[in-house]
Design an enzyme around this catalytic site. Structure first.
Site, PDB file in Angstrom:
ATOM      1  N   LYS A 205      16.715 -12.630  -3.231  1.00 51.49           N
ATOM      2  CA  LYS A 205      16.284 -11.227  -3.183  1.00 51.49           C
ATOM      3  C   LYS A 205      15.172 -11.129  -2.138  1.00 51.49           C
ATOM      4  CE  LYS A 205      13.064  -8.889  -4.704  1.00 51.49           C
ATOM      5  NZ  LYS A 205      12.815  -8.020  -3.529  1.00 51.49           N
ATOM      6  N   CYS A 317      -0.386 -16.207   4.184  1.00 49.61           N
ATOM      7  CA  CYS A 317      -1.160 -16.705   3.043  1.00 49.61           C
ATOM      8  C   CYS A 317      -2.027 -17.897   3.445  1.00 49.61           C
ATOM      9  CB  CYS A 317      -0.253 -17.047   1.881  1.00 49.61           C
ATOM     10  SG  CYS A 317       1.163 -18.002   2.376  1.00 49.61           S
ATOM     11  N   GLU A 415      -7.994 -12.131  -1.023  1.00 52.41           N
ATOM     12  CA  GLU A 415      -7.250 -12.251   0.219  1.00 52.41           C
ATOM     13  C   GLU A 415      -7.177 -10.861   0.880  1.00 52.41           C
ATOM     14  OE1 GLU A 415      -3.299 -13.563  -0.696  1.00 52.41           O
ATOM     15  OE2 GLU A 415      -3.275 -14.918   1.009  1.00 52.41           O
TER      16      GLU A 415
HETATM   17  P1  ADP Z   1       3.183  -7.953  -1.649  1.00 56.92           P
HETATM   18  O1  ADP Z   1       2.253  -7.189  -2.540  1.00 56.92           O
HETATM   19  O2  ADP Z   1       2.503  -8.613  -0.535  1.00 56.92           O
HETATM   20  O3  ADP Z   1       4.397  -7.179  -1.221  1.00 56.92           O
HETATM   21  P2  ADP Z   1       4.641  -9.231  -3.732  1.00 56.92           P
HETATM   22  O4  ADP Z   1       4.327 -10.461  -4.469  1.00 56.92           O
HETATM   23  O5  ADP Z   1       4.640  -7.959  -4.502  1.00 56.92           O
HETATM   24  O6  ADP Z   1       3.682  -9.184  -2.501  1.00 56.92           O
HETATM   25  O7  ADP Z   1       6.073  -9.340  -3.033  1.00 56.92           O
HETATM   26  C1  ADP Z   1       6.721 -10.550  -2.712  1.00 56.92           C
HETATM   27  C2  ADP Z   1       8.149 -10.471  -3.180  1.00 56.92           C
HETATM   28  O8  ADP Z   1       8.135 -10.277  -4.593  1.00 56.92           O
HETATM   29  C3  ADP Z   1       8.965  -9.308  -2.613  1.00 56.92           C
HETATM   30  O9  ADP Z   1      10.294  -9.736  -2.442  1.00 56.92           O
HETATM   31  C4  ADP Z   1       8.892  -8.280  -3.714  1.00 56.92           C
HETATM   32  O10 ADP Z   1       9.976  -7.378  -3.707  1.00 56.92           O
HETATM   33  C5  ADP Z   1       8.968  -9.183  -4.928  1.00 56.92           C
HETATM   34  N1  ADP Z   1       8.480  -8.603  -6.180  1.00 56.92           N
HETATM   35  C6  ADP Z   1       7.435  -7.779  -6.384  1.00 56.92           C
HETATM   36  N2  ADP Z   1       7.316  -7.460  -7.690  1.00 56.92           N
HETATM   37  C7  ADP Z   1       8.329  -8.094  -8.340  1.00 56.92           C
HETATM   38  C8  ADP Z   1       8.765  -8.176  -9.704  1.00 56.92           C
HETATM   39  N3  ADP Z   1       8.148  -7.539 -10.683  1.00 56.92           N
HETATM   40  N4  ADP Z   1       9.843  -8.937  -9.974  1.00 56.92           N
HETATM   41  C9  ADP Z   1      10.489  -9.602  -9.002  1.00 56.92           C
HETATM   42  N5  ADP Z   1      10.129  -9.573  -7.709  1.00 56.92           N
HETATM   43  C10 ADP Z   1       9.066  -8.837  -7.374  1.00 56.92           C
END
Ligand code: ADP
Length: 512
Positions: A205, A317, A415
């Site tokens: 994903k 990161c 960060e």
């Molecule tokens: P950022 O805030 O920098 O976008 P995230 O950790 O939210 O960092 O995003 C990294 C990845 O995690 C992306 O692919 C995002 O779609 C996914 N993501 C964010 N929230 C969820 C969730 N609740 N479950 C699964 N994947 C998630």
């Protein structure tokens, strides 16, 4: 129900679905590798109800294109496809898997320019950096195509004369892979390369901001001959992502989850994965200290600081997040750093050859940089250069250096993920190490020194997974990438990168 649609829909400036792509973008995106549908079980498929979500140009906020918006139903379909192909993929010889990964690598190199343009379009990073990312991303397919043939078990001496002990390494099964937007190609290949090499099948994903790179890689995997179902990609909008993530972390057919992203999201995924006790590999946030000791080579430290801080406009990161500079060298470091920033950094469109600093990924990212600056200034920090949005557009930000920064400021604790270099002055080595380690995360850490005893002491004391000594850019497929504390679990790349996708099986031969 998933519906199959023709994958070669793309033509310059042609409308599809409800979304028409401006000519301007179509020429930049290229025509060969742009895909808009999910790739499941070797087929290009629409999401249920032909749902789509827009992919935006971070430089302008304009829509580039739209892609299928997969939900939990498509996620389950993809997991099932990966599971169904598992038996034959793990039964393939390691040489067969190696050859296919190598073909995928060759195709990435052949298409490197087009893949790079896709990254710049959806992520905004300068084209030169996008090209570097593609080479870096491809290098993981090359590396793991080689490692595929070196997944050795053990034969262990035993204390019972009538027994022999064997240790086998076997693929864990289906792996869910969730990738971030800051390295949309490299984070995918670093995980999928390792998983596929050892006989796992995967469901990817990609981040909602950058699904095009992942879909282009699916197209190349297909062209390389990776069998149907072994590699699946399900793009998903921000609103559907949590429900898709839940399937990827809880479906009983999934054995492992590999994630790169924020620590907050990593914790959600770990919680979800715990119920079915899945193996988890987490590359989470950092707060990299960049320490410059009095004995440092100043020019080298400034060059390293610039590279470490401003790559991908500060959105990695492992970017230096806190500059700790010893009092004897402090003023000359700040002066030289500011000069270098003003001379060498150029903000603008990623498609402009002279640009070194593209836009930030979205408005939220810009607001975070602004909030870190205003918090620091309110507590006594000084803006030495930069400090505000850049005239190129709302998501562009001036490379900024703050002096007089103290450890109680947000920019020293969180960060920033943007082009902000906060400088903290320190007096002793002990003080620098204490500040550097005063964090619940520990991914990368850098320091500059020419004192050999100090180099050993500090390298051993820094609570991080990656240390750069007199170096600002460290990532390479041969070395393990990963953090300690809440920066994550496991290591990617290197000979250890396959471990997260392997089970160890003890086989006892008795009665001999
Ligand atoms: P950022 O805030 O920098 O976008 P995230 O950790 O939210 O960092 O995003 C990294 C990845 O995690 C992306 O692919 C995002 O779609 C996914 N993501 C964010 N929230 C969820 C969730 N609740 N479950 C699964 N994947 C998630």
């Amino acid at each position: 129900m998933l519906r199959r649609l023709h994958s070669g829909f793309w033509a310059l400036g042609v409308a599809f679905g409800s979304c028409s792509v401006p000519r301007f973008y179509s020429s930049r995106l290229g025509s060969e590798l742009l895909r808009s549908q999910a790739y499941i079980g070797g087929r290009w498929l629409d999401a249920d109800g032909r749902a789509q979500f827009p992919v935006l140009d971070p430089a302008s906020g304009q829509q580039l294109t739209a892609v299928s918006d997969c939900g939990p139903q498509e996620a389950r379909e993809a997991v099932r496809a990966a599971y169904n192909s598992l038996a034959s993929w793990k039964a393939a010889t390691s040489k067969e898997r190696s050859n296919l990964l190598r073909k995928w690598y060759d195709l990435m190199l052949k298409n490197k320019d087009e893949l790079a343009r896709l990254i710049t379009a959806e992520n905004g990073k300068p084209l030169k950096e996008s090209l570097s990312e593609i080479l870096y991303a491809a290098s993981f397919l090359e590396w793991f195509s080689e490692e595929a043939r070196r997944v050795y078990g053990d034969v262990v001496p035993t204390s019972s004369p009538d027994r022999r002990i064997l240790i086998l390494k076997q693929p864990i099964g289906v792996a869910s892979i969730i990738t971030p937007w800051n390295f949309p190609s490299a984070m995918l290949t670093r995980k999928a390369g390792a998983a596929l090499a050892v006989g796992c099948t995967v469901v990817v994903k990609p981040a909602e901001d950058t699904p095009l790179s992942a879909l282009a890689l699916a197209e190349l995997a297909d062209q390389a001959g990776i069998p149907a179902g072994v590699f699946n990609v399900i793009p998903s909008s921000k609103s559907k992502t949590p429900s898709v993530g839940e399937v990827l972390c809880t479906d009983p057919l999934v054995a492992a989850i590999s994630f790169t992203g924020s620590t907050a999201t990593g914790k959600i995924l770990l919680r979800q994965a715990s119920d079915t006790v899945k193996k988890a590999s987490m590359e989470l946030g950092g707060l990299a200290p960049f320490i410059v000791f009095d004995s440092a080579n100043l020019d080298r430290a400034v060059a390293g600081a610039l590279a470490s801080k401003f790559r991908n406009t500060g959105q990695t990161c492992v970017c230096a997040n806190r500059f700790l500079v010893q009092e004897g060298i402090h003023d000359s470091f700040v002066e030289k750093m500011v000069k270098a920033m003003q001379r060498d950094l150029r903000v603008g469109s990623g498609f402009d050859e002279l640009t070194t600093q593209g836009p930030l990924i979205n408005e939220r990212a810009v607001q975070k940089v602004e909030s870190h600056i205003s918090d620091a200034v309110s507590l006594g920090a000084c803006i030495v250069t930069g400090g505000k949005r850049h005239s190129s557009g709302a998501t562009f930000f001036e490379p900024t250096l703050l002096s007089n920064v103290t450890t109680d400021m947000l920019c020293a604790q969180e960060e920033t993920f943007g082009p902000l270099a906060p400088v903290i002055k320190f007096q002793t080595e002990e003080e620098a190490v204490t500040i550097a380690n005063a964090s619940n995360v520990g991914l990368a850490g850098y320091f500059y020194s020419s004192n050999l005893a100090q180099i050993w002491r500090v390298a051993e004391q820094l609570e991080v997974g990656i240390v750069g000594i007199n170096e600002g850019l460290l990532s390479t497929p041969e070395a393990p990438f990963g953090g300690v504390k809440q920066s994550g679990l496991g290591r990617e790349g290197s000979k250890y990168g396959v471990d997260d996708y392997l089970e160890i099986k003890y086989v006892c031969f008795g009665g001999l």
